[in-house]
Write an enzyme that holds these catalytic residues in place. Structure first.
Site, PDB file in Angstrom:
ATOM      1  N   LYS A 126     -61.297  -8.235 -65.392  1.00 17.00           N
ATOM      2  CA  LYS A 126     -62.761  -8.318 -65.241  1.00 17.00           C
ATOM      3  C   LYS A 126     -63.453  -7.689 -66.450  1.00 17.00           C
ATOM      4  CE  LYS A 126     -62.900 -10.404 -61.238  1.00 17.00           C
ATOM      5  NZ  LYS A 126     -63.236 -11.842 -61.198  1.00 17.00           N
ATOM      6  N   TYR A 170     -55.721  -6.255 -62.649  1.00 20.28           N
ATOM      7  CA  TYR A 170     -56.780  -7.108 -62.100  1.00 20.28           C
ATOM      8  C   TYR A 170     -58.147  -6.662 -62.616  1.00 20.28           C
ATOM      9  CZ  TYR A 170     -60.589  -8.221 -59.032  1.00 20.28           C
ATOM     10  OH  TYR A 170     -61.830  -8.581 -58.584  1.00 20.28           O
ATOM     11  N   SER A 175     -66.895  -7.299 -61.036  1.00 20.80           N
ATOM     12  CA  SER A 175     -66.548  -6.382 -59.952  1.00 20.80           C
ATOM     13  C   SER A 175     -66.958  -4.971 -60.312  1.00 20.80           C
ATOM     14  CB  SER A 175     -65.028  -6.425 -59.750  1.00 20.80           C
ATOM     15  OG  SER A 175     -64.612  -5.352 -58.943  1.00 20.80           O
TER      16      SER A 175
END
Ligand code: WQD
Length: 338
Positions: free
Chosen positions: A153, A149, A124
């Site tokens: 990544k 979150y 991302s």
């Protein structure tokens, strides 16, 4: 190739499976339907006129993952599986760290054991953190994020890279900007549970009458119209990026390579509302509210590496993104049944 698609029932996974099948690849899906539905897979089968083997289990279970790799011979893995709600990750960080890292551990271990050496990973643009100059470039360091979150990544990129270098994998780390849109058939699309966190699903739920109005999170940013600008990318272009990565993975200039998948063109929140109204003829009532914590004024991709090294370019306009989202949402006002 025979491709294992982890998280293949989800929004981006399902669109990628359609393109893999259309390109002649064999696909097996593993998904636990935690945030997706079996109907999505049935619709992908209908779109591709094929049967797609489906394994329903949680990849955090290393024994089940190992058993799948022992039973099947895969040439590559595309790893979409994971939790993805930014706000929830702040409330429940352990849930995110455990799920999003454990699933990668299981996959990497099974891949290494069974000699499966090609991996395409869903990363991302969030890994560029708050300080990256815009447009973001893959060479930017240090990678960081503003929420758990996003950190999963960053950590997954690090872990996957280390294992890849140790075990001779080829890995494409695909850094998505803001995925929107839907398949042109209107039969598969984004189906968020509960109140949408993201702009496009919120707009389309207002349009279909599930929500009264959109709140624009701040109009006092230092941008042309005062609202935040983002690099929205059509999910079909994004899916094509996965195919391009897979097809070029053996000739990458380094064994672990990151690629931005974005258009390179930012659009404001008000610009997106106008584009949606123009493309669909449906008015979107909105009010301006306060800024949302953590939002950056402007983020967009420099997509030149993916263009130069993967031969990939986006083809869809903002109007396409809006029209295709609306075709899906208006035909499926409550999302997938079941
Ligand atoms: C876009 C713009 C909002 C909702 C997030 C994650 C990111 C990535 C994609 C996965 C912003 C504004 C939104 C609303 C609004 N996910 N907005 N009203 O924040 O760029 O990215 O999703 O990796 O990690 O952070 O996308 O769609 O939430 O917001 O005004 O009801 O729309 O403020 O400017 P974002 P978004």
């Amino acid at each position: 190739m025979h491709v294992l698609v982890a998280g293949g029932a989800g929004f981006i996974g399902s669109h990628t499976v359609v393109q893999l099948k259309n390109a002649g690849h064999d696909v097996t899906i593993v998904d636990d339907f935690d945030n997706s539905k079996a109907t999505a897979v049935a619709r992908v089968e209908a779109l591709t006129d094929s049967h797609i083997p489906l394994h329903v289990f949680d990849l955090c279970d290393p024994d089940k993952t190992e058993a799948l790799f022992a039973a099947e011979r895969f040439d590559a893995v595309i790893h979409f599986a994971g939790h993805k709600a930014v706000g929830e990750s702040v409330q429940e960080p352990l849930k995110y760290y455990k799920n999003n890292l454990d699933s990668t551990f299981s996959l990497l271990r099974a891949m290494a054991t069974h000699g499966v050496h090609r991996l395409v990973f869903s990363s991302s643009a969030t890994v560029y953190g708050d300080e990256s100059p815009q447009p973001s470039q893959e060479t930017y360091r240090p990678l960081q994020s503003s929420n758990p979150y996003g950190w999963t990544k960053v950590m997954n990129e690090q872990i996957i890279g280390d294992v890849a270098r140790a075990d001779g994998f080829k890995v494409a780390l695909l850094r998505y900007f803001n995925p929107v849109g839907a398949h042109a058939s209107g039969t598969i699309g984004e189906d968020p549970q509960g109140i949408p966190n993201n702009l496009m699903p919120f707009i389309s739920q207002v349009a279909v009458g599930r929500r009264d109005k959109l709140t624009v999170f701040g109009d006092d940013y230092d941008t042309a119209d005062g609202t935040c600008e983002r690099d929205y990318i059509h999910v079909e272009d994004l899916a094509a990026g996965h195919l391009a990565a897979l097809e070029h993975i053996d000739e990458m200039v380094e064994p672990v390579r990151a690629f931005n998948l974005g258009t390179g063109v930012p659009t404001s929140v008000l610009g997106m509302i106008k584009a949606f109204e123009t493309a669909t003829g449906v008015p979107i009532p909105y009010e301006v509210g306060p800024r949302r914590a953590g939002d950056l004024p402007v983020t967009f991709a420099d997509p030149s590496r993916a263009r130069d090294e993967l031969g990939w370019q986006t083809t869809k306009s903002i109007e396409d993104m809006c029209a295709d989202t609306w075709r899906w949402q208006s035909a499926n006002p409550q999302g997938y049944p079941g």
